[in-house]
Write a protein that holds these residues in place. Sequence first.
Motif, PDB file in Angstrom:
ATOM      1  N   SER A 216     -77.112  17.005  26.615  1.00  0.00           N
ATOM      2  CA  SER A 216     -76.046  17.789  27.238  1.00  0.00           C
ATOM      3  C   SER A 216     -75.092  18.358  26.205  1.00  0.00           C
ATOM      4  O   SER A 216     -75.043  17.911  25.045  1.00  0.00           O
ATOM      5  CB  SER A 216     -75.270  16.918  28.224  1.00  0.00           C
ATOM      6  N   SER A 217     -74.303  19.349  26.637  1.00  0.00           N
ATOM      7  CA  SER A 217     -73.245  19.911  25.803  1.00  0.00           C
ATOM      8  C   SER A 217     -72.046  18.973  25.787  1.00  0.00           C
ATOM      9  O   SER A 217     -72.022  17.959  26.481  1.00  0.00           O
ATOM     10  CB  SER A 217     -72.831  21.281  26.333  1.00  0.00           C
ATOM     11  N   SER A 218     -71.028  19.323  25.012  1.00  0.00           N
ATOM     12  CA  SER A 218     -69.857  18.462  24.901  1.00  0.00           C
ATOM     13  C   SER A 218     -69.130  18.316  26.226  1.00  0.00           C
ATOM     14  O   SER A 218     -68.712  17.215  26.612  1.00  0.00           O
ATOM     15  CB  SER A 218     -68.906  19.018  23.835  1.00  0.00           C
ATOM     16  N   ASP A 219     -68.981  19.427  26.963  1.00  0.00           N
ATOM     17  CA  ASP A 219     -68.282  19.365  28.251  1.00  0.00           C
ATOM     18  C   ASP A 219     -69.057  18.518  29.256  1.00  0.00           C
ATOM     19  O   ASP A 219     -68.481  17.690  29.968  1.00  0.00           O
ATOM     20  CB  ASP A 219     -68.076  20.780  28.808  1.00  0.00           C
ATOM     21  N   ALA A 220     -70.366  18.729  29.312  1.00  0.00           N
ATOM     22  CA  ALA A 220     -71.187  17.944  30.235  1.00  0.00           C
ATOM     23  C   ALA A 220     -71.189  16.474  29.839  1.00  0.00           C
ATOM     24  O   ALA A 220     -71.194  15.587  30.694  1.00  0.00           O
ATOM     25  CB  ALA A 220     -72.614  18.485  30.260  1.00  0.00           C
ATOM     26  N   LEU A 221     -71.162  16.194  28.532  1.00  0.00           N
ATOM     27  CA  LEU A 221     -71.140  14.815  28.056  1.00  0.00           C
ATOM     28  C   LEU A 221     -69.872  14.116  28.521  1.00  0.00           C
ATOM     29  O   LEU A 221     -69.910  12.961  28.958  1.00  0.00           O
ATOM     30  CB  LEU A 221     -71.232  14.790  26.535  1.00  0.00           C
ATOM     31  N   ARG A 222     -68.733  14.796  28.440  1.00  0.00           N
ATOM     32  CA  ARG A 222     -67.479  14.205  28.911  1.00  0.00           C
ATOM     33  C   ARG A 222     -67.525  13.955  30.410  1.00  0.00           C
ATOM     34  O   ARG A 222     -67.028  12.935  30.898  1.00  0.00           O
ATOM     35  CB  ARG A 222     -66.308  15.112  28.548  1.00  0.00           C
ATOM     36  N   SER A 223     -68.122  14.865  31.167  1.00  0.00           N
ATOM     37  CA  SER A 223     -68.218  14.691  32.616  1.00  0.00           C
ATOM     38  C   SER A 223     -69.071  13.474  32.971  1.00  0.00           C
ATOM     39  O   SER A 223     -68.708  12.680  33.838  1.00  0.00           O
ATOM     40  CB  SER A 223     -68.803  15.954  33.265  1.00  0.00           C
ATOM     41  N   ILE A 224     -70.212  13.322  32.301  1.00  0.00           N
ATOM     42  CA  ILE A 224     -71.094  12.192  32.598  1.00  0.00           C
ATOM     43  C   ILE A 224     -70.435  10.876  32.201  1.00  0.00           C
ATOM     44  O   ILE A 224     -70.522   9.871  32.929  1.00  0.00           O
ATOM     45  CB  ILE A 224     -72.446  12.370  31.883  1.00  0.00           C
ATOM     46  N   THR A 225     -69.769  10.863  31.030  1.00  0.00           N
ATOM     47  CA  THR A 225     -69.066   9.649  30.608  1.00  0.00           C
ATOM     48  C   THR A 225     -67.982   9.281  31.609  1.00  0.00           C
ATOM     49  O   THR A 225     -67.795   8.100  31.949  1.00  0.00           O
ATOM     50  CB  THR A 225     -68.452   9.851  29.216  1.00  0.00           C
ATOM     51  N   SER A 226     -67.264  10.280  32.101  1.00  0.00           N
ATOM     52  CA  SER A 226     -66.230  10.027  33.107  1.00  0.00           C
ATOM     53  C   SER A 226     -66.842   9.466  34.380  1.00  0.00           C
ATOM     54  O   SER A 226     -66.267   8.575  35.024  1.00  0.00           O
ATOM     55  CB  SER A 226     -65.472  11.329  33.400  1.00  0.00           C
ATOM     56  N   TRP A 227     -68.014   9.952  34.765  1.00  0.00           N
ATOM     57  CA  TRP A 227     -68.704   9.426  35.946  1.00  0.00           C
ATOM     58  C   TRP A 227     -69.048   7.953  35.785  1.00  0.00           C
ATOM     59  O   TRP A 227     -68.889   7.164  36.698  1.00  0.00           O
ATOM     60  CB  TRP A 227     -69.993  10.194  36.166  1.00  0.00           C
ATOM     61  N   GLN A 228     -69.569   7.613  34.623  1.00  0.00           N
ATOM     62  CA  GLN A 228     -69.981   6.231  34.406  1.00  0.00           C
ATOM     63  C   GLN A 228     -68.805   5.265  34.520  1.00  0.00           C
ATOM     64  O   GLN A 228     -68.973   4.134  34.971  1.00  0.00           O
ATOM     65  CB  GLN A 228     -70.637   6.089  33.035  1.00  0.00           C
ATOM     66  N   LEU A 229     -67.617   5.711  34.121  1.00  0.00           N
ATOM     67  CA  LEU A 229     -66.434   4.858  34.180  1.00  0.00           C
ATOM     68  C   LEU A 229     -65.709   4.981  35.521  1.00  0.00           C
ATOM     69  O   LEU A 229     -64.957   4.080  35.891  1.00  0.00           O
ATOM     70  CB  LEU A 229     -65.476   5.207  33.040  1.00  0.00           C
ATOM     71  N   GLY A 230     -65.901   6.067  36.240  1.00  0.00           N
ATOM     72  CA  GLY A 230     -65.229   6.295  37.509  1.00  0.00           C
ATOM     73  C   GLY A 230     -63.824   6.817  37.304  1.00  0.00           C
ATOM     74  O   GLY A 230     -63.003   6.184  36.642  1.00  0.00           O
ATOM     75  N   SER A 231     -63.542   7.991  37.858  1.00  0.00           N
ATOM     76  CA  SER A 231     -62.215   8.585  37.686  1.00  0.00           C
ATOM     77  C   SER A 231     -61.997   9.639  38.754  1.00  0.00           C
ATOM     78  O   SER A 231     -62.938  10.296  39.214  1.00  0.00           O
ATOM     79  CB  SER A 231     -62.092   9.214  36.298  1.00  0.00           C
ATOM     80  N   LEU A 232     -60.720   9.804  39.132  1.00  0.00           N
ATOM     81  CA  LEU A 232     -60.318  10.854  40.069  1.00  0.00           C
ATOM     82  C   LEU A 232     -59.446  11.898  39.383  1.00  0.00           C
ATOM     83  O   LEU A 232     -58.733  12.650  40.052  1.00  0.00           O
ATOM     84  CB  LEU A 232     -59.556  10.241  41.254  1.00  0.00           C
ATOM     85  N   ALA A 233     -59.512  11.949  38.045  1.00  0.00           N
ATOM     86  CA  ALA A 233     -58.640  12.853  37.294  1.00  0.00           C
ATOM     87  C   ALA A 233     -58.934  14.321  37.572  1.00  0.00           C
ATOM     88  O   ALA A 233     -58.052  15.170  37.430  1.00  0.00           O
ATOM     89  CB  ALA A 233     -58.763  12.564  35.800  1.00  0.00           C
ATOM     90  N   SER A 234     -60.157  14.643  37.984  1.00  0.00           N
ATOM     91  CA  SER A 234     -60.526  16.038  38.222  1.00  0.00           C
ATOM     92  C   SER A 234     -60.407  16.430  39.692  1.00  0.00           C
ATOM     93  O   SER A 234     -61.018  17.403  40.122  1.00  0.00           O
ATOM     94  CB  SER A 234     -61.961  16.291  37.744  1.00  0.00           C
ATOM     95  N   ALA A 235     -59.603  15.692  40.442  1.00  0.00           N
ATOM     96  CA  ALA A 235     -59.473  15.963  41.876  1.00  0.00           C
ATOM     97  C   ALA A 235     -58.815  17.319  42.120  1.00  0.00           C
ATOM     98  O   ALA A 235     -57.821  17.670  41.476  1.00  0.00           O
ATOM     99  CB  ALA A 235     -58.653  14.859  42.537  1.00  0.00           C
ATOM    100  N   THR A 236     -59.395  18.065  43.052  1.00  0.00           N
ATOM    101  CA  THR A 236     -58.844  19.352  43.481  1.00  0.00           C
ATOM    102  C   THR A 236     -58.999  19.460  44.993  1.00  0.00           C
ATOM    103  O   THR A 236     -59.747  18.695  45.609  1.00  0.00           O
ATOM    104  CB  THR A 236     -59.572  20.530  42.804  1.00  0.00           C
ATOM    105  N   TRP A 237     -58.291  20.422  45.579  1.00  0.00           N
ATOM    106  CA  TRP A 237     -58.440  20.620  47.018  1.00  0.00           C
ATOM    107  C   TRP A 237     -59.859  21.034  47.403  1.00  0.00           C
ATOM    108  O   TRP A 237     -60.372  20.569  48.439  1.00  0.00           O
ATOM    109  CB  TRP A 237     -57.432  21.643  47.523  1.00  0.00           C
ATOM    110  N   PRO A 238     -60.551  21.903  46.626  1.00  0.00           N
ATOM    111  CA  PRO A 238     -61.955  22.183  46.974  1.00  0.00           C
ATOM    112  C   PRO A 238     -62.839  20.936  46.972  1.00  0.00           C
ATOM    113  O   PRO A 238     -63.746  20.804  47.803  1.00  0.00           O
ATOM    114  CB  PRO A 238     -62.386  23.179  45.888  1.00  0.00           C
ATOM    115  N   ALA A 239     -62.578  20.002  46.037  1.00  0.00           N
ATOM    116  CA  ALA A 239     -63.341  18.754  46.028  1.00  0.00           C
ATOM    117  C   ALA A 239     -63.074  17.948  47.286  1.00  0.00           C
ATOM    118  O   ALA A 239     -63.993  17.379  47.893  1.00  0.00           O
ATOM    119  CB  ALA A 239     -62.994  17.940  44.783  1.00  0.00           C
ATOM    120  N   VAL A 240     -61.809  17.886  47.701  1.00  0.00           N
ATOM    121  CA  VAL A 240     -61.463  17.174  48.931  1.00  0.00           C
ATOM    122  C   VAL A 240     -62.146  17.831  50.127  1.00  0.00           C
ATOM    123  O   VAL A 240     -62.680  17.147  51.012  1.00  0.00           O
ATOM    124  CB  VAL A 240     -59.938  17.148  49.125  1.00  0.00           C
ATOM    125  N   ALA A 241     -62.135  19.165  50.148  1.00  0.00           N
ATOM    126  CA  ALA A 241     -62.760  19.891  51.261  1.00  0.00           C
ATOM    127  C   ALA A 241     -64.269  19.690  51.300  1.00  0.00           C
ATOM    128  O   ALA A 241     -64.888  19.852  52.363  1.00  0.00           O
ATOM    129  CB  ALA A 241     -62.440  21.386  51.142  1.00  0.00           C
TER     130      ALA A 241
END
Length: 382
Positions: A216-241
Amino acid sequence: MNGVEPGRLSKGTVAPAAGPATEKGGRAQQAQVAAAKGGVLRGGLLIAGLAVALGAMIVVAASLGQVNIPPAEVLGSIAHRLGLDIGPLPSGPQAENALWVVRFPRVALAAVTGAALACSGAVMQGVFGNPLAEPGVIGVSWGAAVGAATVIVFGLNALGNWTVVLAAFAAGMLTTLLVYAMSRQGGRTEVVTLLLTGIAVNAIATAALGLLMFISSSDALRSITSWQLGSLASATWPAVATVAPCALAGIAVSCACARSLDVLALGERVARQLGVDVERLRFTGIVIIALTTSAAVAFSGIIAFVGLVVPHLIRMAIGPGHRTLIPASALGGAVLVVTADLVARTSIPYQELPLGVLTSLVGGPFFFWLLRRTRSKSGGWG
């Protein structure tokens, strides 16, 4: 006729007096009715209490952060958004934007994620007839994460936000079916096989995520690492919807299946005799588990043990009846994740603890206790 007319005593016949056995049976029946009414009352009170607790935690979580906003101003902001001229508006600079752009989306996503995971755990335990079943423990969450990570790494975006959810749903559905098929033996789900299958699925999913991280690229790598640890830092209204309709649909269908799950708890043979289509019920449960878990995992990552801890705490309070267990678990899961996310983002100044790590620190010891309790009750795994 020389006989006595049915339903009527002959002349001079004295009705038999109620004996000790009759009185004892009547008292037992009255006790059962009273216990049932008491259980319904306790369940209603618990659901009402959890709803109030959730509302209070939403206000508290929205008010606390790097810049604290008084709860009265949080309530006033909500009232004004609803068109009611009640209460004060946030007075701090950019406080209104902080509430509605950052904090409320995160709190709302935490609530629907917790409700989805707890409902999924309650349904999974009912469908598998196993108190140790939970989306994270048996690998469903990790399987859904692989599907979502695949979409991110290869840049697939044909359906917008729903692309990630559908990929996670497909992978979660496949994982759930695999676990279910491999843990069945002689018409029942075995505890040891279920746990071993979960270990194997988690290992394979972890390897797949590692491979995706490698390419993966650097951005995708950060996203996957965040998934493995669990986080709601990227929460947005579209995600809630995106997550909210999946969670609400799963909870609604689960509540509709509550009576059948209660009957299934008596055993497959009894359930079939009482008219329950067991295979159809299990397939419906699997779809619910895959839908709710994948929707939560798609945006929050791996938040383990919510589906294990919450349903058991609810059972300890009100018993195993699914009509109360499912909605109470959903509310309890929402309260738990909102509270855990508040602790994760406020316990260390200007730092954020991984949410999945925090829930695992609480859920891990609870899982060990439950494992020992289940083994002692069953007299061992053999």
